[in-house]
Design a protein around this motif. Structure first.
Motif, PDB file in Angstrom:
ATOM      1  N   MET A  24     -14.013  -7.155   1.808  1.00 59.34           N
ATOM      2  CA  MET A  24     -13.591  -8.152   2.800  1.00 59.34           C
ATOM      3  C   MET A  24     -12.829  -7.525   3.959  1.00 59.34           C
ATOM      4  O   MET A  24     -12.820  -8.046   5.047  1.00 59.34           O
ATOM      5  CB  MET A  24     -12.768  -9.284   2.149  1.00 59.34           C
ATOM      6  N   SER A  25     -12.148  -6.386   3.739  1.00 68.77           N
ATOM      7  CA  SER A  25     -11.227  -5.845   4.739  1.00 68.77           C
ATOM      8  C   SER A  25     -11.936  -4.932   5.744  1.00 68.77           C
ATOM      9  O   SER A  25     -12.924  -4.268   5.418  1.00 68.77           O
ATOM     10  CB  SER A  25     -10.133  -5.050   4.013  1.00 68.77           C
TER      11      SER A  25
ATOM     12  N   CYS B 118      -2.691  -4.936  -6.072  1.00 67.80           N
ATOM     13  CA  CYS B 118      -3.451  -4.191  -5.070  1.00 67.80           C
ATOM     14  C   CYS B 118      -3.206  -2.683  -5.164  1.00 67.80           C
ATOM     15  O   CYS B 118      -2.916  -2.163  -6.217  1.00 67.80           O
ATOM     16  CB  CYS B 118      -3.161  -4.682  -3.659  1.00 67.80           C
ATOM     17  N   CYS B 119      -3.284  -2.013  -4.030  1.00 62.31           N
ATOM     18  CA  CYS B 119      -3.267  -0.555  -4.077  1.00 62.31           C
ATOM     19  C   CYS B 119      -1.926   0.039  -4.459  1.00 62.31           C
ATOM     20  O   CYS B 119      -1.860   1.100  -5.082  1.00 62.31           O
ATOM     21  CB  CYS B 119      -3.772   0.008  -2.759  1.00 62.31           C
TER      22      CYS B 119
ATOM     23  N   GLY C  23      -9.143   1.266  -5.608  1.00 60.13           N
ATOM     24  CA  GLY C  23      -8.829  -0.032  -5.029  1.00 60.13           C
ATOM     25  C   GLY C  23      -8.939  -1.202  -5.984  1.00 60.13           C
ATOM     26  O   GLY C  23      -8.757  -1.065  -7.196  1.00 60.13           O
ATOM     27  N   CYS C  24      -9.248  -2.360  -5.412  1.00 59.35           N
ATOM     28  CA  CYS C  24      -9.314  -3.583  -6.206  1.00 59.35           C
ATOM     29  C   CYS C  24     -10.517  -3.578  -7.137  1.00 59.35           C
ATOM     30  O   CYS C  24     -10.536  -4.282  -8.143  1.00 59.35           O
ATOM     31  CB  CYS C  24      -9.332  -4.793  -5.283  1.00 59.35           C
TER      32      CYS C  24
ATOM     33  N   HIS D  70       0.742  -1.260   0.000  1.00 59.39           N
ATOM     34  CA  HIS D  70       0.000   0.000   0.000  1.00 59.39           C
ATOM     35  C   HIS D  70       0.768   1.304   0.000  1.00 59.39           C
ATOM     36  O   HIS D  70       0.242   2.308  -0.449  1.00 59.39           O
ATOM     37  CB  HIS D  70      -0.989  -0.010   1.168  1.00 59.39           C
TER      38      HIS D  70
HETATM   39 NI1  NFS Z   1      -8.591  -1.463  -0.231  1.00 62.93          NI
HETATM   40 FE1  NFS Z   1      -6.169  -1.716  -1.247  1.00 62.93          FE
HETATM   41 FE2  NFS Z   1      -7.820  -4.270  -2.340  1.00 62.93          FE
HETATM   42 FE3  NFS Z   1      -9.489  -4.178  -0.369  1.00 62.93          FE
HETATM   43 FE4  NFS Z   1      -6.984  -4.492   0.039  1.00 62.93          FE
HETATM   44  S1  NFS Z   1      -5.788  -3.743  -1.730  1.00 62.93           S
HETATM   45  S2  NFS Z   1      -6.670  -0.731   0.546  1.00 62.93           S
HETATM   46  S3  NFS Z   1      -8.488  -3.247   1.295  1.00 62.93           S
HETATM   47  S4  NFS Z   1      -8.269  -5.802  -0.993  1.00 62.93           S
HETATM   48  S5  NFS Z   1      -9.519  -2.824  -2.084  1.00 62.93           S
END
Ligand code: NFS
Ligand code: SF4
Length: 612
Positions: free
Chosen positions: A547-548, A290-291, A468-469, A255
């Motif tokens: 999910m997070s 990811c980010c 994001g994702c 991140h």
């Molecule tokens: Ni956001 Fe980015 Fe993706 Fe979900 Fe994880 S990477 S901070 S939390 S999984 S979008």
């Protein structure tokens, strides 16, 4: 398992080889515990764990007497605190990096966007007249850092919100005093035996979430723009097909761009490229997951290999020399799958160490040096590569829609503003704006909910902003090109996209960049014509495959800011009808925004369209 063919292809391969990924592990968790899934499992003290059945003949209260709504509220609020902590820590690192850039040229960091520096300085009350940019930056960084430990007053970026919204927050007494302080108080109040009123708990949860959106996340976004440049539209590519058969592939995952930005520099180093050639490679290919991927795409046009569920699959191509990770969304399964290939897994943050990975201590003081060592390690691993199997899928995209870029794009060079956007909403070409964001989750078909929802929204003339994702999912499906508007957007939205030359789906960055959406919404209010507060705008937020815990924090700051926000998959709240009624209905009277949940993307779209 996925709407993405490259994922299904590699999943078959990994299964043939007897390897395990997130999907097999998810299946093995079936059936899931209903108490946990509906939020009524309490593990806050060791008189428990207590599991509650709110109705019928079951156990209606915990050992201490906690009711279902108390337990659900505490669990939900703690998720918000954890998400706000993750984003807050990220913002803190950005401030520390800015301080390093201002004071230590040897760090390799510098100030890329002096314009943005001046803007942020004025928000933080830092004098800019006749001062060197380094001096301004140092004071901005110091003031930003003070936002974390502050005990009284208000966090600085709150003042970017519309006046009416600020007044409402003051009236509710939920303006964050300090970022860390609200998280601590949230943890305290949800301890065994403290706050037993779910409504009161949720007021502090709202304050904690605001400390994320208008605090830690906004800090991360704004200071990273100063350090690395404010994104503007550029072309890029996405999906596992961006991995190269001929180059040394380095995948960054996590991140914080403080690391990836230095890897970008190191991967362009002539000596290191020559070293790669001496090992038989053509060059160095840096891609992201990811980010972090979103950050390097938005600022450098570098390719994205995939979203969160594709991290193991990237390794399974056999083409990744090194996967370099920092913090958040990194699966602890990575060392296992890396062992089956030649991939070196490298951790870089003292906060996130994984057994079985090699650790390179990265700090903002020795950043470029460490980045070069890591790239060398990857190059040295190139001759160990075995058979590679890279899926062909890759897609072109346009990304980089910071709120400044949207402003500029719509208004033109001489009258940068949101007036044209508001005008297009008022004249009905665009019906409204939806932010579709968040994670991927193996409990639902990967990418499918993002893609179906966004398709339906743009067909109904709703402009979609993404991070994001979720942005990566729609990018892979080809939604992030101006051409996509012609075929798939409604007539009005297509017209606007054609006139401006923009895609109907705007990629605004990583998850901390959801703060860009808050600023854009505030600008829409300030320009006028659509309402006096964010809650009066024709807008909505969605996280179809979340999910997070970070997603819950984001959801709550959207809601606290007045946005109707809908989550897919499910929410861990169903165990209490009283709590559901509070956040799905009563919230609207308190915040003007409320939560909703709907796993089916078409129904989700219908609810958003109705709301708008
Ligand atoms: Ni956001 Fe980015 Fe993706 Fe979900 Fe994880 S990477 S901070 S939390 S999984 S979008
Ligand atoms: Fe059970 Fe109450 Fe302890 Fe929670 S806090 S585990 S409900 S006794």
């Amino acid at each position: 398992k996925s709407a993405d063919r490259s994922v299904n292809y590699l999943l078959e391969k990994t299964r043939d080889k007897g390897l395990e990924t997130v999907w097999e592990r998810s299946e093995r968790q079936q059936p899931r515990c209903g108490f946990g899934e509906s939020g009524v499992c309490c593990r806050i003290c060791y008189m428990g764990p207590c599991r509650i059945v709110a109705s019928g003949r079951g156990r209606r209260i915990g050992v201490c007497g906690a009711k279902a709504e108390n337990i659900v509220a505490r669990n939900f609020a703690r998720m918000i605190a954890a998400g706000a902590a993750a984003h807050g820590d990220h913002g803190r690192e950005a401030a520390k990096t800015l301080l390093e850039a201002a004071k230590n040229p040897a760090s390799g960091y510098s100030i890329k966007d002096a314009n943005k520096l001046n803007k942020v300085a004025s928000v933080l009350g830092v004098e800019t007249k006749d001062r060197e940019k380094e001096a301004i930056a140092a004071e901005v960084a110091e003031r930003a850092l003070r936002n974390f430990g502050q005990q009284e007053g208000e966090v600085s970026f709150i003042r970017l919100a519309p006046e009416t919204r600020q007044a409402l927050w003051r009236h509710l007494n939920i303006i964050p005093r300090g970022i860390d302080r609200e998280i601590v108080e949230m943890m305290h109040r949800t301890n065994m035996g403290v706050d037993h009123d779910h409504q009161n708990i949720m007021l502090q949860a709202a304050r904690t979430a605001l400390a994320d959106g208008w605090g830690g996340s906004m800090m991360a976004t704004e200071l990273q723009d100063i350090l690395f440049g404010t994104p503007s539209p550029l072309r890029g590519q996405v999906n596992l097909g961006v991995l190269s058969e001929k180059d040394v592939n380095i995948v960054v995952h996590g991140h914080e761009p403080a690391l990836s930005e230095m890897l970008v520099l190191a991967a362009q180093d002539k000596q290191l490229i020559d070293l790669a050639k001496s090992k038989g490679a053509q060059g160095i290919n840096l891609a992201g997951i990811c980010c972090t991927a979103n950050e390097i795409l938005l600022r450098h046009g570098l390719p994205i290999a995939g979203n969160v569920l594709q991290q193991e699959l990237a390794v399974s191509t056999g083409a990744v020399e090194a996967m370099i990770v920092d913090v958040q969304c990194i699966m602890p399964s990575l060392p296992d799958i890396s062992k089956c290939f030649h991939t070196k897994l490298i951790t870089t943050s003292s906060k996130a160490v994984i057994e079985g990975a090699k650790h390179f201590k990265f700090s903002e003081k020795n950043a470029l040096q460490t980045a070069k060592e890591i790239v060398k390690e990857a190059i040295a691993n190139f001759p160990n590569r075995g058979k590679v199997d890279i899926p062909r899928e890759k897609m072109d995209l346009v990304a980089g829609f910071s709120h400044e870029a949207i402003n500029y794009m719509l208004g033109g060079k001489f009258r940068e503003s949101y007036i044209p956007l508001n005008d297009n909403v008022i004249n009905g070409r665009i019906k409204g704006v939806a932010a579709v964001v968040g994670c991927s989750n193996p409990k639902v078909i990967h990418d499918q909910c993002h893609v179906s929802l966004v398709e339906e929204l743009i067909a109904n003339d709703i402009l979609v902003v993404q991070t994001g994702c979720s942005a990566i999912a729609c990018a892979k499906a080809g939604f992030l090109t101006p051409e996509f508007a012609e075929k798939h957007a409604g007539k009005g939205l297509a017209e606007v996209c054609k006139a401006v030359g923009m895609p109907p789906v705007l990629h605004s960055g990583s998850c901390v960049d959801n703060s860009r959406v808050l600023i854009a919404l505030s600008e829409m209010v300030k320009v006028g014509g659509l309402g006096k507060d964010i809650s009066e705008l024709p807008v909505a937020g969605a996280a179809p495959e979340w999910m997070s815990e970070k997603a819950i924090a984001i959801g709550q700051y959207f809601v606290s800011s007045g946005v109707f926000t809908i989550f897919g998959v499910g929410l861990p709240v169903k165990g209490s009808e009283i709590f559901c009624q509070h956040i799905f209905e009563e919230f609207e009277n308190i915040f003007g925004g409320m939560w909703a949940v709907e796993p089916e993307p078409r129904k989700m779209a219908a609810m958003i369209i109705d709301h708008i």
